[in-house]
Design a protein around this motif. Sequence first.
Motif, PDB file in Angstrom:
ATOM      1  N   TYR A   7      -8.663  13.753  -6.947  1.00  0.00           N
ATOM      2  CA  TYR A   7      -8.271  13.501  -8.324  1.00  0.00           C
ATOM      3  C   TYR A   7      -8.453  12.018  -8.597  1.00  0.00           C
ATOM      4  N   PRO A   8      -9.435  11.647  -9.423  1.00  0.00           N
ATOM      5  CA  PRO A   8      -9.701  10.220  -9.647  1.00  0.00           C
ATOM      6  C   PRO A   8      -8.664   9.583 -10.560  1.00  0.00           C
ATOM      7  N   ILE A   9      -8.223   8.398 -10.177  1.00  0.00           N
ATOM      8  CA  ILE A   9      -7.322   7.606 -11.012  1.00  0.00           C
ATOM      9  C   ILE A   9      -7.795   6.153 -10.953  1.00  0.00           C
ATOM     10  N   PHE A  10      -7.407   5.379 -11.944  1.00  0.00           N
ATOM     11  CA  PHE A  10      -7.701   3.956 -11.943  1.00  0.00           C
ATOM     12  C   PHE A  10      -6.370   3.233 -11.781  1.00  0.00           C
ATOM     13  N   VAL A  11      -6.236   2.480 -10.713  1.00  0.00           N
ATOM     14  CA  VAL A  11      -4.971   1.875 -10.314  1.00  0.00           C
ATOM     15  C   VAL A  11      -4.947   0.400 -10.714  1.00  0.00           C
ATOM     16  N   LYS A  12      -3.833  -0.037 -11.292  1.00  0.00           N
ATOM     17  CA  LYS A  12      -3.651  -1.439 -11.685  1.00  0.00           C
ATOM     18  C   LYS A  12      -3.180  -2.232 -10.463  1.00  0.00           C
ATOM     19  N   VAL A  13      -4.120  -2.568  -9.579  1.00  0.00           N
ATOM     20  CA  VAL A  13      -3.730  -3.261  -8.343  1.00  0.00           C
ATOM     21  C   VAL A  13      -3.226  -4.679  -8.599  1.00  0.00           C
ATOM     22  N   HIS A  14      -3.430  -5.199  -9.788  1.00  0.00           N
ATOM     23  CA  HIS A  14      -2.850  -6.504 -10.133  1.00  0.00           C
ATOM     24  C   HIS A  14      -1.358  -6.375 -10.431  1.00  0.00           C
ATOM     25  N   GLU A  15      -0.852  -5.152 -10.558  1.00  0.00           N
ATOM     26  CA  GLU A  15       0.574  -4.916 -10.781  1.00  0.00           C
ATOM     27  C   GLU A  15       1.247  -4.263  -9.568  1.00  0.00           C
ATOM     28  N   LEU A  16       0.471  -4.000  -8.519  1.00  0.00           N
ATOM     29  CA  LEU A  16       0.987  -3.363  -7.307  1.00  0.00           C
ATOM     30  C   LEU A  16       0.855  -4.327  -6.138  1.00  0.00           C
TER      31      LEU A  16
END
Length: 194
Positions: A7-16
């Motif tokens: 299941y593709p998602i786009f993750v906000k790694v600048h907030e994680l």
Amino acid sequence: MERNELYPIFVKVHELNVLIVGGGNVGLEKLSFMLKSSPAAHVDMVATWFMDEVKELAAKHPSVTLIEKAFDTSDLEGKHLVIGCTDVLEVNHEVRNEAKKRNILVNIADTPQLCDYYLGGIVTKGNVKIAISTNGKSPTMAKRIRQFLEEVLPENINDLVKNLNEYRKTLKGDFDAKVEAMNKMTKGLIDKSD
């Protein structure tokens, strides 16, 4: 036929908070890949040593911290995503097992059966981002598809996205009416009969 169940998602790694365990070639690849997509990604890298290229890349990104020591379970505290990429199988297994105990999503490089997620190919043109997955079967194919899409997507696609966003803001009516108007406006992008 075999099917990709991801299941593709786009993750906000600048907030994680991301942890990469390993400071060699694969660690460099994973860090580079993440920073290419998200230059402000919050990343701690833990390793007993770091390649010069890793140090140089980290020095350009204040949100990246290099911690020169052996992996310890305390390194997982407060982390949301983990990537294990050492050349020591036992360490990678420990990273995976300890992350799973804490319900932290983990990727162990080049070991699909130990991964909760894969890092696929990515095409980015402004606000448009396309992720490519081969279900962990062929990173080379994902790379070739990425190269193809980079060539065929027009450079001005970001302008089109911005203009469509402005048009969307002017629409009146309920959700269904807005969707219908946007579908009508963008139909020509894929309609081959014109």
